[in-house]
Motif scaffolding. Structure first.
Motif, PDB file in Angstrom:
ATOM      1  N   MET A  27       4.199   4.144   7.636  1.00  0.00           N
ATOM      2  CA  MET A  27       3.906   2.706   7.410  1.00  0.00           C
ATOM      3  C   MET A  27       3.120   2.286   6.132  1.00  0.00           C
ATOM      4  SD  MET A  27       1.578   0.213   9.834  1.00  0.00           S
ATOM      5  CE  MET A  27       2.738   0.359  11.366  1.00  0.00           C
ATOM      6  N   ARG A  28       3.604   1.149   5.657  1.00  0.00           N
ATOM      7  CA  ARG A  28       2.729   0.641   4.657  1.00  0.00           C
ATOM      8  C   ARG A  28       2.457  -1.120   4.860  1.00  0.00           C
ATOM      9  NH1 ARG A  28       6.854   0.493  -0.974  1.00  0.00           N
ATOM     10  NH2 ARG A  28       8.474  -0.825  -0.131  1.00  0.00           N
ATOM     11  N   THR A  29       1.494  -1.473   4.120  1.00  0.00           N
ATOM     12  CA  THR A  29       1.139  -2.913   4.409  1.00  0.00           C
ATOM     13  C   THR A  29       0.803  -3.615   3.059  1.00  0.00           C
ATOM     14  OG1 THR A  29      -1.246  -2.457   4.743  1.00  0.00           O
ATOM     15  CG2 THR A  29       0.378  -2.354   6.766  1.00  0.00           C
ATOM     16  N   ARG A  30       1.004  -5.063   3.356  1.00  0.00           N
ATOM     17  CA  ARG A  30       0.270  -5.945   2.023  1.00  0.00           C
ATOM     18  C   ARG A  30      -0.407  -7.042   2.754  1.00  0.00           C
ATOM     19  NH1 ARG A  30       5.908  -8.429  -0.572  1.00  0.00           N
ATOM     20  NH2 ARG A  30       6.716  -9.353   1.315  1.00  0.00           N
ATOM     21  N   LEU A  31      -1.150  -7.714   1.744  1.00  0.00           N
ATOM     22  CA  LEU A  31      -2.044  -8.769   2.344  1.00  0.00           C
ATOM     23  C   LEU A  31      -1.756 -10.337   1.694  1.00  0.00           C
ATOM     24  CD1 LEU A  31      -5.401  -6.860   2.263  1.00  0.00           C
ATOM     25  CD2 LEU A  31      -3.972  -7.155   4.097  1.00  0.00           C
ATOM     26  N   ILE A  32      -1.939 -11.418   2.335  1.00  0.00           N
ATOM     27  CA  ILE A  32      -1.804 -12.619   1.901  1.00  0.00           C
ATOM     28  C   ILE A  32      -3.204 -12.785   1.202  1.00  0.00           C
ATOM     29  CG2 ILE A  32      -1.741 -15.085   2.214  1.00  0.00           C
ATOM     30  CD1 ILE A  32      -0.154 -14.543   4.843  1.00  0.00           C
ATOM     31  N   LEU A  33      -3.149 -13.035  -0.249  1.00  0.00           N
ATOM     32  CA  LEU A  33      -4.226 -13.309  -0.998  1.00  0.00           C
ATOM     33  C   LEU A  33      -4.748 -14.650  -1.177  1.00  0.00           C
ATOM     34  CD1 LEU A  33      -3.804 -10.472  -3.587  1.00  0.00           C
ATOM     35  CD2 LEU A  33      -5.074 -10.337  -1.516  1.00  0.00           C
ATOM     36  N   GLY A  34      -3.628 -15.750  -0.964  1.00  0.00           N
ATOM     37  CA  GLY A  34      -3.924 -16.870  -1.358  1.00  0.00           C
ATOM     38  C   GLY A  34      -2.712 -17.800  -0.653  1.00  0.00           C
ATOM     39  N   LEU A  35      -3.215 -18.789  -0.004  1.00  0.00           N
ATOM     40  CA  LEU A  35      -2.127 -19.746   0.573  1.00  0.00           C
ATOM     41  C   LEU A  35      -1.588 -20.939  -0.437  1.00  0.00           C
ATOM     42  CD1 LEU A  35      -4.136 -20.725   3.689  1.00  0.00           C
ATOM     43  CD2 LEU A  35      -2.320 -18.944   3.518  1.00  0.00           C
TER      44      LEU A  35
ATOM     45  N   SER B 207       0.878  -1.201  -0.181  1.00  0.00           N
ATOM     46  CA  SER B 207      -0.082   0.083   0.012  1.00  0.00           C
ATOM     47  C   SER B 207       0.883   1.295  -0.187  1.00  0.00           C
ATOM     48  CB  SER B 207      -0.868  -0.037   1.231  1.00  0.00           C
ATOM     49  OG  SER B 207       0.044   0.085   2.292  1.00  0.00           O
ATOM     50  N   GLU B 208       0.291   2.215  -0.123  1.00  0.00           N
ATOM     51  CA  GLU B 208       0.971   3.692  -0.327  1.00  0.00           C
ATOM     52  C   GLU B 208       1.446   3.914   1.525  1.00  0.00           C
ATOM     53  OE1 GLU B 208       1.776   5.599  -2.437  1.00  0.00           O
ATOM     54  OE2 GLU B 208       0.817   4.583  -3.969  1.00  0.00           O
ATOM     55  N   TRP B 209       2.772   4.537   1.567  1.00  0.00           N
ATOM     56  CA  TRP B 209       3.152   5.188   2.723  1.00  0.00           C
ATOM     57  C   TRP B 209       2.091   5.976   3.594  1.00  0.00           C
ATOM     58  CZ3 TRP B 209       7.196   2.672   5.129  1.00  0.00           C
ATOM     59  CH2 TRP B 209       8.043   2.113   4.297  1.00  0.00           C
ATOM     60  N   SER B 210       1.813   5.440   4.846  1.00  0.00           N
ATOM     61  CA  SER B 210       1.005   6.626   5.501  1.00  0.00           C
ATOM     62  C   SER B 210       1.520   7.809   5.824  1.00  0.00           C
ATOM     63  CB  SER B 210       0.531   5.879   6.783  1.00  0.00           C
ATOM     64  OG  SER B 210       1.729   5.569   7.748  1.00  0.00           O
ATOM     65  N   THR B 211       0.845   8.799   6.426  1.00  0.00           N
ATOM     66  CA  THR B 211       1.217  10.232   6.714  1.00  0.00           C
ATOM     67  C   THR B 211       2.086   9.908   7.857  1.00  0.00           C
ATOM     68  OG1 THR B 211      -1.167  10.869   6.002  1.00  0.00           O
ATOM     69  CG2 THR B 211       0.526  12.482   7.493  1.00  0.00           C
ATOM     70  N   CYS B 212       3.376  10.752   8.034  1.00  0.00           N
ATOM     71  CA  CYS B 212       4.235  10.828   8.971  1.00  0.00           C
ATOM     72  C   CYS B 212       3.718  11.023  10.190  1.00  0.00           C
ATOM     73  CB  CYS B 212       5.630  11.865   8.612  1.00  0.00           C
ATOM     74  SG  CYS B 212       6.893  11.597   9.570  1.00  0.00           S
TER      75      CYS B 212
ATOM     76  N   ASP C 113       5.270 -10.379   9.877  1.00  0.00           N
ATOM     77  CA  ASP C 113       6.328  -9.239   9.708  1.00  0.00           C
ATOM     78  C   ASP C 113       6.561  -8.853   8.504  1.00  0.00           C
ATOM     79  OD1 ASP C 113       6.272  -9.476  12.479  1.00  0.00           O
ATOM     80  OD2 ASP C 113       8.181 -10.710  12.529  1.00  0.00           O
ATOM     81  N   GLU C 114       6.532  -9.933   7.658  1.00  0.00           N
ATOM     82  CA  GLU C 114       6.839  -9.250   6.370  1.00  0.00           C
ATOM     83  C   GLU C 114       5.673  -8.615   5.534  1.00  0.00           C
ATOM     84  OE1 GLU C 114       9.506 -12.271   3.924  1.00  0.00           O
ATOM     85  OE2 GLU C 114       8.668 -13.485   5.476  1.00  0.00           O
ATOM     86  N   LEU C 115       4.646  -8.723   6.218  1.00  0.00           N
ATOM     87  CA  LEU C 115       3.503  -7.860   5.581  1.00  0.00           C
ATOM     88  C   LEU C 115       3.585  -6.494   6.029  1.00  0.00           C
ATOM     89  CD1 LEU C 115       0.723 -10.596   6.529  1.00  0.00           C
ATOM     90  CD2 LEU C 115       1.887  -9.969   4.125  1.00  0.00           C
ATOM     91  N   HIS C 116       4.435  -5.913   6.947  1.00  0.00           N
ATOM     92  CA  HIS C 116       4.159  -4.361   7.361  1.00  0.00           C
ATOM     93  C   HIS C 116       5.802  -4.015   7.219  1.00  0.00           C
ATOM     94  CE1 HIS C 116       0.556  -5.013   9.315  1.00  0.00           C
ATOM     95  NE2 HIS C 116       1.077  -6.161   9.575  1.00  0.00           N
ATOM     96  N   GLN C 117       5.743  -2.645   6.805  1.00  0.00           N
ATOM     97  CA  GLN C 117       6.982  -1.971   6.417  1.00  0.00           C
ATOM     98  C   GLN C 117       7.159  -0.654   7.186  1.00  0.00           C
ATOM     99  OE1 GLN C 117       8.482  -1.713   2.459  1.00  0.00           O
ATOM    100  NE2 GLN C 117       9.371  -3.712   2.428  1.00  0.00           N
ATOM    101  N   THR C 118       8.123  -0.252   7.926  1.00  0.00           N
ATOM    102  CA  THR C 118       8.168   1.166   8.611  1.00  0.00           C
ATOM    103  C   THR C 118       9.523   1.948   8.128  1.00  0.00           C
ATOM    104  OG1 THR C 118       9.124   0.240  10.590  1.00  0.00           O
ATOM    105  CG2 THR C 118       6.738   0.351  10.482  1.00  0.00           C
TER     106      THR C 118
END
Length: 1493
Positions: free
Chosen positions: A511-519, A494-499, A531-536
């Motif tokens: 922060m930005r995130t992504r989702l598991i769409l399929g196993l 996703s886009e980076w959030s506001t500081c 943890d790999e679903l979030h970045q700061t």
């Protein structure tokens, strides 16, 4: 000639026949015809009225004229009109029956005849007489007066027999001659020394009036000569003393010391002279004592011009000295001065004209105004769009500028460094989908994805790549992996959030995130960890949150550079300048730019001390007293007060800055009093004998209190009193003269101390008598006379009888309480304890005030003063403010209010209550805080296994806090925080998240739709779930189409708030809201640019108490005496109140203080005239001229004896006070005979043969012409009548039988004459009727004849007319009826058919129309057009009659014209025939002449 007569006849007949109405009415079987005018002939009814009668006096004694008015109904030709009830004319304006007249005649009014006198003798040829007096002369052609006397022969007397006539002799005494000088009078002789003689003729006459020998009178009926001595033929008398005056004194200076160009008032010069000898004994009266002439302008200087000089205003002084600022008063000196006087010396204010400028001015001593700043505004964009050195700036407004030494403003600008932004950089777009390396769609495994990369400017322009040299260029491609059906599938980042922080050394977090769409189906390669679903990442740490700046402080007081010197730029001011950061001083000033540091010092002006400045002394005022001890004053004024340590003003100055000094007057004459000083009487002087009647004299001086004798005129001027007599008749009794006069009349009933000598009571009436000699002259009861008559005592000269005193009651009359004057009053006290006064006098029951001792016997005197309290004004008092209420809006601008209550109401003009509530604008938070903060969706969590159906969640919270979720809900529906989801299993198709729906149109239609899409992330395996649609289209709902319309809402302006203190310049605010259709608040920026201001300048009216001036001096007393006498003093309103200040008095009474004055009874002074004595001729056997006397006393209204001067002045001033300019002259020329206050006059008893007249009657009341010419002066009249004419040798009758005297307009009356009647004599059916005036005197000719009551009864019980009743002997209409031409017509309804209009009849007291007629709106009967009958009804008979009359008139005119034409033609034919005959004769004569030739 016949034509002329016919023409006159037609002009007489036509108006009567064509315009007037003849009223026909049957009255007692008699037809009465009356000619009337009518108000209108357009209707069937009208008011008919006769012509006005003559102007006469009416019953209300006014001058007017009457006419009779009746309501008539037009009818058939043989009935011109008939009387009907007035109710049928009620809709028609009624003419007036009464008219005013200006002039009415008044017949002569006389008294009734007296009774016949006794017969002149008891035998035949005797006569008797009767007389009457004039009361009022005829006016305005009134009936004249008859004779004043009637003489008739006495009848039935026996014949006179000469043998029975006894001859009677008596002295015939003629009138005295005027006083004549018998010896030379010295030129310097006073009036008392001017003695002369007067003569009279004395003869003896018989009963027929014939002169006979004096012996017949000397020896009549007695041999004793002394009993019949001859009356004196001469006596001493006083020669007339003319008024003597001194020489004119020099003319005084001109009343105007100078002249003004163009002015007609040049002033006068005046000279006077004094009376040196008062006129006596018929001498000439005094000439005028004052002479005035206009001033000679050429001798006068040109008047200087005077002007009001107003000095500069002094500094403002506080009204309330306990405060340091607020309302005050500024004063200045204003006085009159000559325009050409450079030194501006003060002169008397009467020289200046026009309104005096004000010397007081309301002012405001302003309180210090500290600087007031607004809130910081938002940071501005960076001053540089890119690169280093840019700053953000924020400012705040100065709401209130510092004034009047208030604290200076803090910094109004703040700045901070910008985040470093490159001016150009590499821009990288989003990565494309991953494409398989094989290039086959649907393959999985390794692949590549790309993105756009280009050089971009800060302005978002695409630049050549050279502009981004030196920067690392991002990759355009990268490897990627396409998940195979069994692999784990994740979404893009996703886009980076506001500081989380915008500045600071640490910075914030994005922060930005992504989702598991399929196993995946492999346990060896599971999906990525949580943890790999979030970045700061760190952000904002390079932005400096604070900056340093220079802050300045107020300038300090100017200090002289050289101690003691002053002037321009001779001093220095310093101030603090500090380097601050967030309003806190910095330890290191190097943090601020040294080049921008403001000055810490500056040169200034040192104010020099100002000394008190005074005016020159004014001139001395005139002395306060014209004589004796007096004081004079002069003043000095403060022009400028001292300042800055200058020399102080004198302490003697009052609050207006005026210094006054007093000094005793010098060269003032002493105050003198004056009095008449009569000297002793000289001895009695006689003619020929040493006893009998004589004359004695004395001198009367005008004596000053220091013993100096002054001229007579000085006392006359000062005392306003006629000097005492300087001569009097005297009598030295001869031996044997012991006769006493007859007793005089008893005097008035009075309470006198002498009453106790004659009666037991307190009240008595006194009568007196005196010695007399042969001529009846009374004299003093001198001891010489008592020596000659030892048997006569003092008791023989006075007698008294008891009487009932006047039934007077006495009571104290209390006046109104005057103003309450505070004890502390020094001219300007407003309230406090004080004293007030009132007038208290003793009132007699007849309305006159009398001395207090009369009431002292009844009750104690009431208090004339008492303490009082003037209540001070009470200012309104209020409590302290309560706490502020909560702000009215949760976000954006709102209002909050605080309240206070009244603890003390305002009273008596105190200060008004201030506002009891105060509202200000408030703002708790921005409305942007009422939005939902929504996180990204978490990965889908299967419910029962690792894949399949599950739930997906995200965080949803209101940014303002949980307690405000309802506010967020109002603006946007709460987003879902949990939704059902499907987590694809291994081998299933995996799709991305749905995109947002496309927007719906503003106006929804039936086919309007919205769309969203998703992309393929992982292909399904052969046995996996296939892919669903990548696009979803749904219809738009109404909510989707509706867009929120935002508008600006302006609140009401709040009350103005002063910037400093309580008044003056201020600000007021109002709220500005951005609202939607439902009234929900949004942040103001959502409504775009708003031009309406939220704050504006205003003015708070300063509280100024009413400023009153000092009370002036008390006025002169309004009255010289009585209950109403008061003096007053006033003060002015210098400054009106403003704002909440104490009120100025609403009425002028509150600006005036009054006190009683001259609290003494008001006395009226009137001459009390006694009855005339009998004529002195009756005291001896004589006839002819004699003397009668009476007493004339000046009486005060309380019956006390007054001074003759007081009564004389009252008489003079009662004539017309405006014409009396010199009372001294009026007193000296007063004629006692004209004023009817003389004490003696000639009288007589007719001698045989003389004409005999009655004595003069008393004067009538002062009568005005009340019904005629108003300019006629009022007069009073007296008459006398001839009762016997003169015979041969006797004195003839005088010519004057009537005497008029003018009288005061204020005394004039309009006489009132009224008829009076006696009770009826029922036997004779008669009664007496007479006319009586306002004094109860029977008169003739005064009463109105047509109002005279009947003297013979017209009825006793019943009247012939059934609707009449007998009232006081006269038939009158019963109640409810009104008489017209002796016929009683009912005012409403009817009693007989004759009471109804035409074509109607009376039934049950109501008029009903006859058969064939109907009633109209007015109640009249008209022909019924729908009625069918063989009977013929009259149709508009009145109109038929009018047409018949008009036809007759026209026929008469036609006959008249034809007749005149025939006469004219006959006349013309005769003229032609005469002409032809004459021509024939001439022709025949010429023929004969020719034949003869």
């Amino acid at each position: 000639m016949i034509c002329v007569y016919l023409f006159i006849l037609i002009n007489i007949l036509i108006p009567i026949s064509c315009s007037d109405i003849r009223l026909i009415k049957t009255i007692n079987n008699d037809v009465v015809s009356v000619l009337f005018n009518i108000t209108s002939k357009d209707q069937d009814t009208a008011w008919a009225y006769q012509y006005w009668d003559q102007c006469t006096l009416q019953a209300d004694h006014n001058c007017g004229q009457m006419r009779e008015i009746a309501c008539i109904n037009f009818g058939k030709p043989e009935h011109y009109a008939t009387l009907v009830s007035p109710e049928y004319c009620k809709n028609i304006q009624k003419p007036t029956s009464y008219g005013n007249c200006k002039i009415c005649s008044q017949d002569c009014v006389m008294t009734t005849w007296t009774r016949w006198s006794q017969c002149s003798k008891t035998c035949n040829a005797a006569v008797r007489y009767r007389t009457r007096n004039l009361v009022q002369e005829p006016v305005n052609d009134g009936k004249g007066c008859g004779s004043l006397s009637e003489i008739e022969d006495c009848k039935g007397l026996p014949e006179c027999v000469d043998d029975h006539i006894i001859t009677i002799y008596e002295w015939k005494i003629n009138e005295w001659t005027s006083c004549r000088e018998t010896k030379p009078i010295p030129l310097d002789a006073g009036c008392s020394e001017q003695i002369g003689e007067r003569l009279r003729q004395v003869e003896c006459v018989d009963s027929h009036g014939q002169s006979v020998s004096v012996d017949n009178c000397l020896y009549r009926l007695s041999d004793d000569k002394s009993d019949n001595s001859m009356p004196a033929e001469r006596e001493f008398c006083h020669l007339p003393c003319d008024c003597k005056v001194s020489a004119w004194k020099p003319f005084s200076n001109c009343t105007k010391p100078c002249y003004t160009v163009g002015s007609s008032d040049t002033g006068v010069i005046r000279r006077t002279r004094e009376i040196t000898e008062f006129p006596r004994f018929g001498g000439d009266t005094c000439p005028h004592l004052v002479e005035e002439e206009p001033c000679d302008v050429s001798t006068l200087e040109l008047c200087p011009e005077y002007t009001w000089h107003a000095f500069v205003w002094n500094e403002c002084r506080l009204t309330d000295k306990s405060k340091s600022c607020g309302p005050g008063v500024s004063r200045r000196q204003v006085y009159c001065t000559r325009a050409d006087d450079e030194e501006r010396r003060e002169v008397n204010e009467h020289h200046c004209t026009g309104i005096k400028p004000s010397n007081r001015l309301a002012c405001q001593l302003n309180c210090p105004n500290d600087c007031q700043l607004g809130e910081w505004e938002n940071w501005s964009p960076c001053t540089k769009s890119c690169g280093a050195g840019g700053v953000h700036i924020r400012t705040r407004k100065v709401l209130v500028e510092p004034q009047y030494e208030g604290s200076e403003c803090d910094a109004t600008m703040d700045y901070k460094e910008c985040l470093l932004v490159n001016c150009s950089w590499w821009y990288s777009g989003t990565w494309s989908a991953c494409f398989a390396a094989s290039g086959v769609y649907g393959d999985c495994g390794a692949g590549t994805q790309s993105r756009s990369v280009y050089c971009k400017s800060a302005l978002n322009d695409v630049l050549p790549n050279d502009n981004c040299t030196g920067m690392e260029k991002p990759e355009r491609k990268q490897t990627c992996t396409i998940p195979c059906p069994g692999d784990c599938a994740v979404s893009e980042w996703s886009e980076w959030s506001t500081c989380s922080e915008t500045c600071g050394p640490v910075g914030g977090i994005q922060m930005r995130t992504r989702l598991i769409l399929g196993l995946s189906n492999s346990t060896a390669e599971p999906c990525i960890s949580e943890d790999e679903l979030h970045q700061t990442r760190v952000c904002g740490h390079w932005d400096n949150c604070r900056s340093h700046h220079w802050q300045v402080y107020p300038w300090e007081t100017c200090v002289s550079d050289d101690f003691g010197t002053c002037g321009h730029m001779n001093g220095t001011q310093i101030r603090k300048v500090l380097c601050e950061m967030d309003s806190e001083p910095s330890i290191d000033e190097s943090m601020c730019d040294p080049s921008l540091k403001p000055n810490v010092s500056r040169p200034c002006d040192v104010i020099c001390p100002i000394d008190c400045r005074l005016s020159l002394w004014s001139e001395w005022t005139q002395c306060s007293a014209s004589c004796g001890n007096g004081t004079r004053y002069r003043t000095q004024r403060i022009f400028t007060l001292n300042h800055y340590g200058g020399e102080a003003c004198p302490d003697e100055a009052d609050e207006d800055g005026v210094i006054t000094i007093a000094d005793d007057c010098a060269d003032v004459d002493p105050c003198y009093s004056y009095s008449w000083q009569p000297n002793d009487w000289n001895e009695c002087e006689h003619i020929g004998n040493s006893c009998g009647t004589g004359l004695q004299t004395r001198t009367v001086d005008c004596l000053r209190s220091d013993g100096k004798v002054m001229e007579i005129g000085v006392c006359l001027r000062e005392l306003l009193e006629i000097p005492p007599d300087e001569s009097q008749q005297c009598f030295m009794p001869c031996e044997g003269d012991c006769g006493l006069t007859e007793w005089g009349n008893f005097g008035p009933c009075q309470k006198q101390y002498i009453c106790s000598q004659y009666v037991e009571g307190d009240y008595c009436r006194i009568r007196s008598r005196a010695f007399f000699h042969q001529e009846g002259i009374t004299y003093d009861n001198s001891n010489d006379q008592f020596n000659l008559c030892p048997h006569i005592s003092f008791r023989d000269f006075q007698d008294g009888e008891e009487c009932e005193g006047p039934n007077y009651t006495y009571m104290w009359q209390e006046g109104i309480w005057r103003s309450c004057i505070p004890f502390t009053d020094k001219g300007n006290a407003l309230c406090g304890d004080g004293r007030k006064w009132r007038t208290v006098l003793c009132l007699r029951s007849d309305g006159f005030h009398v001395p207090e001792h009369y009431c002292d016997e009844v009750s104690a005197v009431p208090a004339s003063s008492k303490t009082c309290t003037v209540k001070c004004s009470q200012d309104c008092e209020v409590s302290d403010w309560n706490e502020w209420t909560v702000c009215s809006h949760n976000c954006g601008q709102g209002t909050k209010t605080r309240y206070r209550t009244v603890t003390q109401e305002m009273n008596r003009g105190g200060r008004l209550c201030p506002p009891l509530d105060e509202t200000i604008v408030c703002e708790l938070r921005s409305c942007d805080e009422f939005i939902w903060d929504v996180s990204e969706w978490n990965s889908c969590k299967a419910v029962s296994s690792d894949c399949g159906t599950g739930t997906q969640s995200r965080s949803v919270r209101c940014r303002a806090g949980e307690e405000y979720e309802s506010e967020c809900e109002l603006r946007e529906t709460r987003p879902q925080s949990n939704v059902a989801c499907n987590l694809p299993c291994a081998g299933d198709c995996v799709l991305s998240e749905w995109s947002s729906f496309t927007p719906c149109p503003a106006v929804c239609s039936q086919d309007a739709v919205k769309t969203r899409t998703r992309t393929l992330v992982r292909q399904p395996s052969s046995n996996g779930q296939p892919c669903q649609s990548l696009e979803e289209i749904v219809p738009c709902s109404v909510e989707d189409c509706a867009t929120k319309s935002l508008s600006v809402e302006l609140g009401e302006w709040q009350a103005c708030k002063a910037i400093s203190g309580d008044c003056g310049k201020g600000k007021r605010q109002r709220t500005i809201h951005c609202i939607d259709n439902n009234g929900i608040n949004y942040d103001l920026k959502r409504c775009g640019d708003i031009e309406a201001p939220s704050m504006e300048d205003c003015e708070v009216i300063c509280t100024q108490d009413c400023v009153l001036g000092r009370y002036g001096d008390y006025s002169e007393c309004s009255d010289e005496c009585g209950m109403e006498g008061h003096m007053y003093r006033e003060r002015d309103i210098l400054e009106a109140n403003t704002g909440l200040g104490r009120r100025c008095p609403k009425n002028s009474h509150s600006l005036v203080q009054t006190k009683p004055c001259n609290v003494v009874p008001c006395y009226e002074y009137k001459f009390q005239r006694g009855e005339w004595s009998s004529c002195s001729i009756n005291l001896e056997m004589g006839c002819g001229s004699g003397l009668r006397t009476r007493s004339v006393e000046c009486r005060r209204s309380d019956d006390a004896l007054g001074a003759e001067r007081d009564c004389l002045i009252a008489l003079i001033l009662n004539r017309d006070p405006s014409t009396v300019t010199d009372i001294e002259f009026e007193l000296s020329s007063a004629n006692k005979t004209q004023l009817d206050i003389h004490t003696s006059e000639t009288c007589g008893r007719p001698c045989p043969g003389d004409c005999q007249v009655t004595n003069w009657s008393s004067f009538t009341p002062c009568i005005n012409d009340c019904y005629g010419d108003e300019s006629t002066s009022p007069v009073k009249v007296r008459t006398r009548a001839i009762i016997k004419t003169a015979t041969t040798g006797g004195l003839k009758c005088p010519d004057a039988m009537q005497e008029e005297r003018s009288c005061l307009v204020s005394e004039a009356i309009c006489p009132l004459y009224m008829w009076h009647t006696s009770p009826w004599n029922l036997d004779t059916k008669q009664r007496a009727v007479w006319c009586q005036d306002q004094d109860g005197r029977k008169v003739t000719g005064g009463c109105i004849h047509k109002l005279k009551p009947i003297s013979e009864m017209q009825c006793s019980n019943d009247c012939e007319d059934q609707f009449m009743q007998c009232v006081d002997g006269l038939c009158q209409c019963q109640d409810g009826f009104q008489m017209f031409f002796n016929v009683c017509i009912p005012l409403e309804g009817c009693q007989l058919d004759s009471h109804c209009p035409l074509y109607s009849h009376c039934s049950e007291d109501i008029c009903h129309c006859n058969v064939g007629y109907i009633q109209d709106f007015y109640g009249l009967c008209k022909v019924d057009g729908a009625y069918d009958s063989s009977g013929v009804a009259y149709e508009d008979e009145s109109n038929i009659w009018i047409w018949i009359v008009i036809g007759v008139c026209l026929l008469m005119i036609i006959v008249f014209v034809i007749f005149c034409i025939l006469i004219f033609r006959n006349h013309r034919r005769n003229a032609l025939m005469k002409k032809k005959t004459k021509e024939a004769e001439i022709a025949e004569r010429e023929k004969m002449n020719v034949t003869a030739v």
